[in-house]
Design an enzyme around this catalytic site. Structure first.
Site, PDB file in Angstrom:
ATOM      1  N   LYS A 146      30.451  60.313   2.308  1.00 30.71           N
ATOM      2  CA  LYS A 146      30.612  61.590   2.226  1.00 30.71           C
ATOM      3  C   LYS A 146      31.519  61.902   1.301  1.00 30.71           C
ATOM      4  O   LYS A 146      32.827  61.256   1.046  1.00 30.71           O
ATOM      5  CB  LYS A 146      30.712  61.967   3.614  1.00 30.71           C
ATOM      6  N   ASP A 175      26.590  58.805   7.412  1.00 27.75           N
ATOM      7  CA  ASP A 175      27.404  59.750   8.254  1.00 27.75           C
ATOM      8  C   ASP A 175      28.061  58.807   9.306  1.00 27.75           C
ATOM      9  O   ASP A 175      27.197  58.329  10.166  1.00 27.75           O
ATOM     10  CB  ASP A 175      26.590  60.844   8.608  1.00 27.75           C
ATOM     11  N   HIS A 176      29.261  58.558   9.212  1.00 27.74           N
ATOM     12  CA  HIS A 176      29.715  57.304  10.069  1.00 27.74           C
ATOM     13  C   HIS A 176      29.469  57.722  11.624  1.00 27.74           C
ATOM     14  O   HIS A 176      29.504  56.881  12.450  1.00 27.74           O
ATOM     15  CB  HIS A 176      31.172  56.977   9.919  1.00 27.74           C
ATOM     16  N   HIS A 238      28.734  65.675  10.675  1.00 27.25           N
ATOM     17  CA  HIS A 238      29.004  65.210  12.242  1.00 27.25           C
ATOM     18  C   HIS A 238      28.174  65.931  13.168  1.00 27.25           C
ATOM     19  O   HIS A 238      27.891  65.532  14.036  1.00 27.25           O
ATOM     20  CB  HIS A 238      30.432  64.785  12.396  1.00 27.25           C
ATOM     21  N   LYS A 328      41.257  70.694  13.731  1.00 27.36           N
ATOM     22  CA  LYS A 328      42.627  69.625  13.812  1.00 27.36           C
ATOM     23  C   LYS A 328      43.618  70.462  14.347  1.00 27.36           C
ATOM     24  O   LYS A 328      43.827  71.562  14.575  1.00 27.36           O
ATOM     25  CB  LYS A 328      42.798  69.557  12.459  1.00 27.36           C
TER      26      LYS A 328
HETATM   27  C1  BG6 Z   1      35.825  62.433   8.704  1.00 25.99           C
HETATM   28  C2  BG6 Z   1      36.473  63.555   8.159  1.00 25.99           C
HETATM   29  O1  BG6 Z   1      34.498  62.524   7.989  1.00 25.99           O
HETATM   30  O2  BG6 Z   1      35.708  62.492   9.935  1.00 25.99           O
HETATM   31  C3  BG6 Z   1      37.893  63.614   8.688  1.00 25.99           C
HETATM   32  O3  BG6 Z   1      36.758  63.715   6.696  1.00 25.99           O
HETATM   33  C4  BG6 Z   1      37.868  63.439  10.313  1.00 25.99           C
HETATM   34  O4  BG6 Z   1      38.661  64.760   8.492  1.00 25.99           O
HETATM   35  C5  BG6 Z   1      37.040  62.150  10.554  1.00 25.99           C
HETATM   36  O5  BG6 Z   1      39.171  63.094  10.580  1.00 25.99           O
HETATM   37  C6  BG6 Z   1      36.915  61.971  12.002  1.00 25.99           C
HETATM   38  O6  BG6 Z   1      36.335  60.716  12.377  1.00 25.99           O
HETATM   39  P1  BG6 Z   1      36.383  60.085  13.685  1.00 25.99           P
HETATM   40  O7  BG6 Z   1      35.616  59.039  13.548  1.00 25.99           O
HETATM   41  O8  BG6 Z   1      37.816  59.811  13.645  1.00 25.99           O
HETATM   42  O9  BG6 Z   1      35.982  60.833  14.633  1.00 25.99           O
END
Ligand code: BG6
Length: 489
Positions: A146, A175-176, A238, A328
């Site tokens: 991304k 998209d992790h 997400h 955030k």
């Molecule tokens: C990322 C964003 O894709 O996801 C970040 O760019 C965010 O801003 C992060 O902090 C959150 O991922 P996770 O796995 O910690 O919930």
């Protein structure tokens, strides 16, 4: 013998490689899950030797087996736009094939684009020019990190460019969140148990909330974040992915295309928010102190918080509000989905007295709430109303709960492990298809445009609060309330 596999990470000197990718590859290697013969090449602009690269990605507490593993890691210093660097890369990969007893070029290649996003098309150009997109026997695949575009138009252009060189089934847009165990459990929960799906619709569900709260601020990523903002950084990908998994129709089979067809359909049914309605349905906030962070413009209007109400125009969801919220500098890190069920048609029982149920406000009996807890403390809980001991017939909430850690005795593995393994085996179910990325951008682009042409600044909120007060008005308007997590199991 299986063809040898080379993984090439473009943008290897960035922190994703040391923080996520190399640890994921290490875990897969340790578990014996990698293909038999493999090598990984980091490609980046920083001049590093193989040894320097290995040291730069070595975990602080060096795990057992590291030296053996690290011998498979290599580094290529090159320019993303420099044809000679790609020719040299091609020779190196051919040499790997030969060293593993295969014809040069016969090995598999997985290209991971982890560079800044404006470089993605450049890398694809150069891969094609060097013939690295074609294979004789082995496969060629590309993972795209991304952000996939910054609005609908740029996402379309990026899709068009990539798909000139690779077929859709070779492209793995990441998209992790989809690699998180508990996100995959949304479908297992809904579709692997006969009792929930009959209730999963407008007849039984009052509203749905999706919360992705982070306690951290922008943490040194100001340069990127100030040009992105929460809508692009979190909602387009997400949160809309979580929404798609909650709201999609059951696929006929659990194959990549059948699952993604249903996700695309539901994303396409999100009712567009007209420019004049954006302020009614979307709240944007910015935490106080954001403008003092490094890399942030002193007059920045970038949002660090979004709360929004979406409608999904399908037979299943008509009239059910979906509330999405992310930010955030909120009080805690918590990602969860709350499904709030309708109240029974007759109110037979009163709410328990404060003595029977000291916590919570007096008044109406609480609704039944199913909480899918994505992180931390992964699990699922169902809050029901039951009678506490004593005279009378009143209801107090109780929790039925499942905790991932106590049931499986371990924390969920990192999302990147699963995603890398799936890409290596060619399974794209947990990756975003091109039309899916575009459908998600279609839902958020009108909001971005309305904000870009508005003089209204984001609402400020104190760090460590649940966001601006305007977000409360959004849910109250629909006689709903935010559930910042009072429902933990
Ligand atoms: C990322 C964003 O894709 O996801 C970040 O760019 C965010 O801003 C992060 O902090 C959150 O991922 P996770 O796995 O910690 O919930």
């Amino acid at each position: 013998m299986d063809a040898p596999t080379s993984v090439v990470i473009f943008g290897a000197s960035g922190d994703l490689t040391s923080r996520k990718l190399v640890p994921a590859i290490f875990s897969l290697w340790e578990a014996g899950a990698l293909p038999g013969e493999w090598e990984a090449v980091g490609f980046g602009r920083r001049p590093l030797s193989d040894d320097e690269f290995r040291r730069s990605v070595r975990p602080e507490a060096v795990p057992e087996g590291w030296a053996e593993f690290a011998a498979h890691l290599h580094y290529r210093h090159g320019g993303y736009d420099d044809p000679a660097s790609y020719e040299a890369l091609a020779e190196q990969l051919d040499a790997f094939d030969a060293s593993h007893g295969a014809e040069p070029g016969a090995g598999n290649r997985l290209y991971y684009l982890a560079t800044p996003p404006d470089v993605f098309p450049v890398v694809v150009d150069r891969l094609e020019e060097a013939g690295l997109h074609r294979g004789t026997i082995g496969w060629r695949r590309v993972i795209v990190e991304k952000p996939f575009g910054r609005d609908l138009e740029s996402a379309r252009a990026l899709n068009a460019r990539i798909l000139q060189t690779f077929r859709e089934d070779q492209v793995f847009r990441i998209d992790h969140y989809l690699g998180k165990e508990t996100v995959q459990n949304i479908l297992a929960f809904r579709l692997g148990n006969g009792i929930f799906e009959p209730l999963w619709n407008r007849n039984y569900i009052d509203y749905v909330q999706i919360l992705v709260a982070e306690s951290l601020g922008v943490e040194g990523r100001g340069g990127y974040y100030d040009h992105a903002g929460a809508l692009r950084d979190m909602v387009q990908n997400h949160l809309l992915q979580l929404l798609a998994l909650v709201a999609m129709e059951p696929p006929g089979t659990f194959t990549a295309d059948a699952v993604r067809n249903e996700k695309v359909k539901v994303l396409q049914c999100i009712r567009p928010i007209a420019p004049g309605e954006v302020d009614r349905y979307v709240v944007r906030g910015q935490y106080e102190g954001y403008r003092d962070e490094p890399g942030i413009a002193p007059d920045s209007t970038t949002e660090t918080y979004v709360a929004m109400q979406l409608a999904i125009d399908t037979w299943r969801w008509s009239g059910v509000p979906f509330f999405l919220r992310t930010g955030k500098a909120l009080p805690e890190r918590r990602t969860e989905i709350c499904i709030v069920f309708r109240q029974p048609p007759l109110t037979l029982f009163a709410k328990a007295t404060p003595a029977e149920q000291p916590e919570g406000p007096p008044g109406q009996v609480e609704p039944t709430v199913l909480t899918l807890r994505i992180q931390p403390d992964e699990g699922i809980s169902l809050r029901l109303g039951l009678k506490p001991p004593g005279a009378g017939m009143r209801l107090a909430p109780v929790q039925l709960g499942f905790s991932y850690r106590s049931r499986f005795g371990r924390d969920a593995p990192d999302a990147y492990e699963r995603l890398l393994l799936d890409a290596l085996s060619g399974d794209a179910t947990l990756f975003i298809r091109g039309d899916e990325a575009e459908a998600a951008w279609t839902a958020v682009t009108p909001i971005l445009e309305a904000w870009a042409s508005s003089d209204r600044a984001p609402e400020p909120y104190p760090e460590g609060s649940w966001g601006p007060a305007a977000a409360d008005a959004l849910v109250k308007e629909e006689h709903c309330e935010w559930r910042p997590g009072g429902d933990a199991a």
